[in-house]
Design an enzyme around this catalytic site. Structure first.
Site, mmCIF file in Angstrom:
data_model
loop_
_atom_site.group_PDB
_atom_site.id
_atom_site.type_symbol
_atom_site.label_atom_id
_atom_site.label_comp_id
_atom_site.label_asym_id
_atom_site.label_seq_id
_atom_site.Cartn_x
_atom_site.Cartn_y
_atom_site.Cartn_z
ATOM 1 N N TYR A 171 80.650 18.576 -36.921
ATOM 2 C CA TYR A 171 80.478 18.467 -35.469
ATOM 3 C C TYR A 171 81.814 18.152 -34.799
ATOM 4 C CZ TYR A 171 79.322 16.646 -30.883
ATOM 5 O OH TYR A 171 79.306 16.431 -29.532
ATOM 6 N N ARG A 218 83.723 4.268 -30.212
ATOM 7 C CA ARG A 218 83.862 3.413 -29.028
ATOM 8 C C ARG A 218 82.678 3.558 -28.077
ATOM 9 N NH1 ARG A 218 87.999 5.838 -25.157
ATOM 10 N NH2 ARG A 218 86.156 7.175 -24.921
ATOM 11 N N ARG A 228 71.826 9.922 -26.307
ATOM 12 C CA ARG A 228 72.704 10.770 -27.120
ATOM 13 C C ARG A 228 73.015 10.036 -28.418
ATOM 14 N NH1 ARG A 228 76.195 12.183 -22.152
ATOM 15 N NH2 ARG A 228 77.402 10.400 -22.815
ATOM 16 N N PHE A 288 103.182 14.903 -26.039
ATOM 17 C CA PHE A 288 101.811 15.355 -25.775
ATOM 18 C C PHE A 288 100.883 15.015 -26.938
ATOM 19 C CE2 PHE A 288 98.552 18.620 -26.347
ATOM 20 C CZ PHE A 288 97.939 18.659 -25.109
#
Length: 416
Positions: A171, A218, A228, A288
């Protein structure tokens, strides 16, 4: 107030003040929006509206890569908005996810029935797809391919829950690992990074999995409150009959054991993260990639063995985040940060925790990968307590002035 939370951390105060006074431009230079087309400016507006954190680092990228990553983000944000919208009927959502990549080449396609917070990226998808088609073919190919693979994966997990640890990896691969792979291919396509960066999908996948698992860990409480479930059943079923039981005070010991098991699993991606970052050569690409990763290990360290995960949302301080952002601009600093937070977790490993041995093992591996790096020097360690107190007071007053004294309408697109 952010300044109050950092009063016990002088270097954070220094960096908050420096950041507010313009230090942010070292990692987030201001863009020239006037030179952009109206449609591209709109895309950057949507970028800033949908993700303040990623918007900052995306806009700091060099050259045409910046636009490619901006559009990549917005396309995936639109796809993710479809997945998240529980008001879209299942029989309509599945084909939308599977076919979403084809909408990139349909100039007029949009979706106006979403009730999600980021619905504007679907309602005005025509603007996003226009800028997608304005990109070079090498960028279009990567974005379209990742969008197609991610949509198929999302559709698959609409019909099943995350059961095994292997399915958790699968997932996370679909929703984040593919992002890491796509970004890496964009880096290489831009020629700012070597072709090997785009070819090594295993390391790129780990970059995404580490971030996604940290977010899932978290966000436990926030997710179960809206029904969910992203914590894998193989993990939580060892400690509770139902996932939501972990939020009950009576189950705190079991909840922490489950939490620590998942943190340990996420930590196994850190060696790959270090290897990936060590391969990068362009400074803007390094910033980044590195900044979200150091934020993630700081967040994971804050979550480890922390009951607050089951009572609210665990967040790092803004001063802490700014300090990490300003420090994580080279490999030595990143290794030092990784070493510091892994050391903090090492000191909190419980003698009775079921995952103790595995946790100690992966933390030691991380320590070995960062052993040559010492603690980052503090700019304030040589200051006396009296001077520090005065400096903190001045910084606090200055921060308050800067936060309230800005004229309205004088905020740029990065939110500064």
């Amino acid at each position: 107030m952010d300044i109050v939370k950092s009063l016990g951390h002088p270097e954070e105060l220094f960096n908050l003040f420096k950041f507010k006074m313009g230090g942010c431009r070292t990692v987030m230079p201001k863009l020239d929006y006037e030179s952009m087309s109206e449609s591209l400016r709109t895309c950057y507006l949507y970028l800033n509206q949908t993700s303040r954190s990623f918007a900052a680092v995306i806009q700091a990228l060099d050259g045409e890569l910046r636009h490619a990553v901006c559009i990549f983000y917005l396309v995936l944000r639109a796809l993710d908005t479809v997945e998240d919208d529980m008001t879209i009927p299942f029989e309509k959502k599945v084909p939308m996810l599977n076919d979403f990549h084809t909408y990139l080449y349909q100039a007029d396609w949009c979706f106006t029935e979403s009730h999600e917070r980021d619905k504007q990226v679907l309602e005005d998808f025509a603007t996003i797809s226009l800028e997608f088609r304005n990109l070079g073919q090498e960028y279009q190919d990567v974005i379209s391919d990742i969008c197609q693979r991610m949509g198929v994966g999302m559709a698959e997990f609409l019909e099943k829950k995350v059961g095994s640890m292997k399915e958790w990896d699968q997932y996370c691969h679909y929703v984040a690992g593919l992002v890491g792979i796509g970004l890496s291919q964009l880096f290489s396509a831009s020629q700012l990074e070597d072709p090997e960066v785009g070819r090594d999908t295993e390391l790129a996948n780990s970059m995404g999995l580490f971030l996604q698992k940290t977010n899932i860990i978290r966000d436990y409480l926030e997710d179960i409150q809206v029904a969910r479930a992203f914590w894998p059943q193989e993990a939580w079923s060892q400690f509770a009959c139902h996932l939501e039981d972990l939020a009950e005070p009576a189950h705190l010991t079991s909840a922490l054991s489950c939490l620590n098991l998942l943190v340990t699993d996420a930590l196994r991606h850190v060696p790959d993260v270090i290897s990936y970052l060590a391969r990068l050569r362009n400074q803007s690409v390094f910033n980044f990639c590195a900044i979200p990763q150091v934020m993630a290990i700081a967040t994971l360290s804050a979550c480890y063995n922390n009951p607050q995960v089951f009572q609210g949302v665990v967040k790092i301080r803004k001063g802490q985040a700014v300090t990490l952002m300003m420090q994580a601009t080279n490999m030595a600093a990143v290794q030092s940060i990784m070493a510091q937070y892994s050391q903090k977790m090492l000191h909190r490993v419980s003698l009775t925790d079921p995952s103790r041995d595995k946790t100690l093992r992966i933390l030691r591996v991380i320590q070995e990968r960062t052993v040559s790096q010492t603690t980052l020097p503090s700019r304030t360690t040589h200051l006396s307590p009296i001077y520090l107190s005065a400096a903190m007071l001045i910084a606090a007053l200055s921060w308050q002035y800067l936060s309230t004294g800005q004229p309205e309408g004088n905020t740029d697109m990065q939110g500064h």
